[in-house]
Design a protein around this motif. Structure first.
Motif, PDB file in Angstrom:
ATOM      1  N   ALA A   5       0.827  -1.210   0.000  1.00 28.97           N
ATOM      2  CA  ALA A   5       0.000   0.000   0.000  1.00 28.97           C
ATOM      3  C   ALA A   5       0.864   1.263   0.000  1.00 28.97           C
ATOM      4  O   ALA A   5       0.623   2.189  -0.790  1.00 28.97           O
ATOM      5  N   ASN A   6       1.866   1.313   0.869  1.00 28.85           N
ATOM      6  CA  ASN A   6       2.726   2.500   0.925  1.00 28.85           C
ATOM      7  C   ASN A   6       3.560   2.658  -0.343  1.00 28.85           C
ATOM      8  O   ASN A   6       3.840   3.776  -0.771  1.00 28.85           O
ATOM      9  N   SER A   7       3.928   1.544  -0.969  1.00 26.50           N
ATOM     10  CA  SER A   7       4.671   1.613  -2.235  1.00 26.50           C
ATOM     11  C   SER A   7       3.813   2.219  -3.329  1.00 26.50           C
ATOM     12  O   SER A   7       4.295   3.019  -4.146  1.00 26.50           O
ATOM     13  N   ILE A   8       2.527   1.846  -3.352  1.00 25.75           N
ATOM     14  CA  ILE A   8       1.605   2.420  -4.340  1.00 25.75           C
ATOM     15  C   ILE A   8       1.473   3.924  -4.107  1.00 25.75           C
ATOM     16  O   ILE A   8       1.481   4.718  -5.051  1.00 25.75           O
ATOM     17  N   THR A   9       1.376   4.326  -2.840  1.00 29.99           N
ATOM     18  CA  THR A   9       1.277   5.755  -2.505  1.00 29.99           C
ATOM     19  C   THR A   9       2.536   6.494  -2.951  1.00 29.99           C
ATOM     20  O   THR A   9       2.444   7.597  -3.508  1.00 29.99           O
ATOM     21  N   CYS A  10       3.696   5.892  -2.741  1.00 26.83           N
ATOM     22  CA  CYS A  10       4.951   6.527  -3.172  1.00 26.83           C
ATOM     23  C   CYS A  10       5.014   6.645  -4.697  1.00 26.83           C
ATOM     24  O   CYS A  10       5.549   7.629  -5.220  1.00 26.83           O
ATOM     25  N   CYS A  11       4.437   5.679  -5.394  1.00 29.75           N
ATOM     26  CA  CYS A  11       4.361   5.785  -6.864  1.00 29.75           C
ATOM     27  C   CYS A  11       3.532   6.996  -7.263  1.00 29.75           C
ATOM     28  O   CYS A  11       3.858   7.680  -8.237  1.00 29.75           O
ATOM     29  N   ARG A  12       2.440   7.286  -6.509  1.00 32.45           N
ATOM     30  CA  ARG A  12       1.628   8.472  -6.793  1.00 32.45           C
ATOM     31  C   ARG A  12       2.477   9.736  -6.637  1.00 32.45           C
ATOM     32  O   ARG A  12       2.355  10.665  -7.429  1.00 32.45           O
ATOM     33  N   MET A  13       3.337   9.763  -5.652  1.00 30.19           N
ATOM     34  CA  MET A  13       4.215  10.927  -5.469  1.00 30.19           C
ATOM     35  C   MET A  13       5.143  11.090  -6.676  1.00 30.19           C
ATOM     36  O   MET A  13       5.339  12.201  -7.167  1.00 30.19           O
ATOM     37  N   CYS A  32       0.156  10.076 -16.731  1.00 34.45           N
ATOM     38  CA  CYS A  32       0.622  10.319 -15.355  1.00 34.45           C
ATOM     39  C   CYS A  32      -0.555  10.641 -14.438  1.00 34.45           C
ATOM     40  O   CYS A  32      -0.660  10.105 -13.334  1.00 34.45           O
ATOM     41  N   TYR A  33      -1.431  11.515 -14.900  1.00 35.73           N
ATOM     42  CA  TYR A  33      -2.537  11.999 -14.075  1.00 35.73           C
ATOM     43  C   TYR A  33      -3.511  10.870 -13.734  1.00 35.73           C
ATOM     44  O   TYR A  33      -3.892  10.681 -12.577  1.00 35.73           O
ATOM     45  N   LEU A  34      -3.917  10.106 -14.733  1.00 31.33           N
ATOM     46  CA  LEU A  34      -4.880   9.032 -14.501  1.00 31.33           C
ATOM     47  C   LEU A  34      -4.262   7.881 -13.715  1.00 31.33           C
ATOM     48  O   LEU A  34      -4.935   7.286 -12.851  1.00 31.33           O
ATOM     49  N   CYS A  35      -3.009   7.570 -13.950  1.00 33.49           N
ATOM     50  CA  CYS A  35      -2.339   6.531 -13.151  1.00 33.49           C
ATOM     51  C   CYS A  35      -2.212   6.975 -11.691  1.00 33.49           C
ATOM     52  O   CYS A  35      -2.386   6.166 -10.772  1.00 33.49           O
ATOM     53  N   ALA A  36      -1.935   8.250 -11.470  1.00 34.87           N
ATOM     54  CA  ALA A  36      -1.874   8.766 -10.101  1.00 34.87           C
ATOM     55  C   ALA A  36      -3.239   8.662  -9.428  1.00 34.87           C
ATOM     56  O   ALA A  36      -3.343   8.265  -8.265  1.00 34.87           O
ATOM     57  N   LEU A  38      -5.636   6.531 -10.185  1.00 36.41           N
ATOM     58  CA  LEU A  38      -5.881   5.110  -9.959  1.00 36.41           C
ATOM     59  C   LEU A  38      -5.104   4.618  -8.734  1.00 36.41           C
ATOM     60  O   LEU A  38      -5.621   3.837  -7.929  1.00 36.41           O
ATOM     61  N   SER A  39      -3.876   5.111  -8.574  1.00 35.76           N
ATOM     62  CA  SER A  39      -3.071   4.688  -7.422  1.00 35.76           C
ATOM     63  C   SER A  39      -3.704   5.140  -6.103  1.00 35.76           C
ATOM     64  O   SER A  39      -3.558   4.471  -5.081  1.00 35.76           O
ATOM     65  N   ASP A  40      -4.430   6.258  -6.130  1.00 28.86           N
ATOM     66  CA  ASP A  40      -5.107   6.732  -4.919  1.00 28.86           C
ATOM     67  C   ASP A  40      -6.202   5.750  -4.500  1.00 28.86           C
ATOM     68  O   ASP A  40      -6.428   5.536  -3.316  1.00 28.86           O
ATOM     69  N   ILE A  41      -6.859   5.169  -5.469  1.00 24.84           N
ATOM     70  CA  ILE A  41      -7.883   4.167  -5.170  1.00 24.84           C
ATOM     71  C   ILE A  41      -7.216   2.865  -4.718  1.00 24.84           C
ATOM     72  O   ILE A  41      -7.621   2.251  -3.731  1.00 24.84           O
ATOM     73  N   LEU A  42      -6.177   2.460  -5.436  1.00 29.88           N
ATOM     74  CA  LEU A  42      -5.544   1.171  -5.174  1.00 29.88           C
ATOM     75  C   LEU A  42      -4.808   1.117  -3.843  1.00 29.88           C
ATOM     76  O   LEU A  42      -4.812   0.075  -3.177  1.00 29.88           O
ATOM     77  N   ASP A  43      -4.174   2.236  -3.424  1.00 26.87           N
ATOM     78  CA  ASP A  43      -3.423   2.165  -2.166  1.00 26.87           C
ATOM     79  C   ASP A  43      -4.357   1.955  -0.977  1.00 26.87           C
ATOM     80  O   ASP A  43      -4.068   1.165  -0.083  1.00 26.87           O
ATOM     81  N   GLY A  44      -5.505   2.633  -0.994  1.00 26.73           N
ATOM     82  CA  GLY A  44      -6.467   2.441   0.095  1.00 26.73           C
ATOM     83  C   GLY A  44      -7.051   1.043   0.090  1.00 26.73           C
ATOM     84  O   GLY A  44      -7.199   0.403   1.139  1.00 26.73           O
TER      85      GLY A  44
END
Length: 182
Positions: A5-13, A32-36, A38-44
């Motif tokens: 989960a934290n790795s996905i969040t770091c990918c958003r950064m 970049c924008y849409l993947c970021a 998506l990562s917000d949904i996936l990390d949670g």
């Protein structure tokens, strides 16, 4: 698996920083924008499913959200003449947010961003701002986004001031007061 989960969040950064090197509304921008987003949904989701919810994860999530919104605003709004009223609204909302974080830091000695329903609505509205501004124009989009974000910031400040202890998962001021009565 311990840090998914934290790795996905770091990918958003990283994706947020990557946005700064794209042309607004180009293919690279949207990827970049849409993947970021998506990562917000996936990390949670990953945090819940893998039972990786943590205080660090909540802080990282809030920081990644702030970084993404700032990066998107910089890249999208750089070539746009922004009216003074919109700058004043953004400054007032920012001041309200910073005041809430300062109060939270003084009370709880830590960064205190909350995951309220209104904060989620504000995040979704901010994430949608390129599309919202495209559909409603800068003035209409600015009014809608500022209204949602202002209400959200004021609610978070009110919760932070009135709560006895930090609960990042407090969903709304109404639920906080209901909990306080019981």
């Amino acid at each position: 698996m311990k840090y998914v989960a934290n790795s996905i969040t770091c990918c958003r950064m990283l994706l947020a920083v990557g946005l700064l090197f794209t042309t607004p509304f180009s293919a690279a921008f949207w990827i970049c924008y849409l993947c970021a987003g998506l990562s917000d949904i996936l990390d949670g989701l990953a945090a819940k499913v893998l039972k990786q919810e943590s205080e660090l994860g909540a802080k990282l999530d809030s920081a990644a959200d702030i970084l993404l919104v700032c990066a998107a605003a910089i890249i999208v709004l750089r070539p746009v003449a922004i009216p003074l009223w919109l700058w004043i609204c953004v400054a007032a909302i920012g001041l309200s947010r910073l005041t809430g974080y300062a109060v939270g830091y003084v009370k709880y000695h830590t960064f205190s961003a909350l995951h309220t329903y209104l904060n989620k609505a504000a995040g979704l509205t901010l994430f949608g701002f390129p599309l919202i501004c495209f559909l409603l124009g800068l003035q209409g989009g600015g009014i809608l986004i500022c209204a949602v974000c202002a209400i959200s910031a004021i609610e978070e400040l009110a919760i932070t001031i009135s709560s006895k202890s930090l609960n990042r998962d407090c969903r709304s001021i109404g639920l906080l007061h209901k909990e306080m009565r019981t």
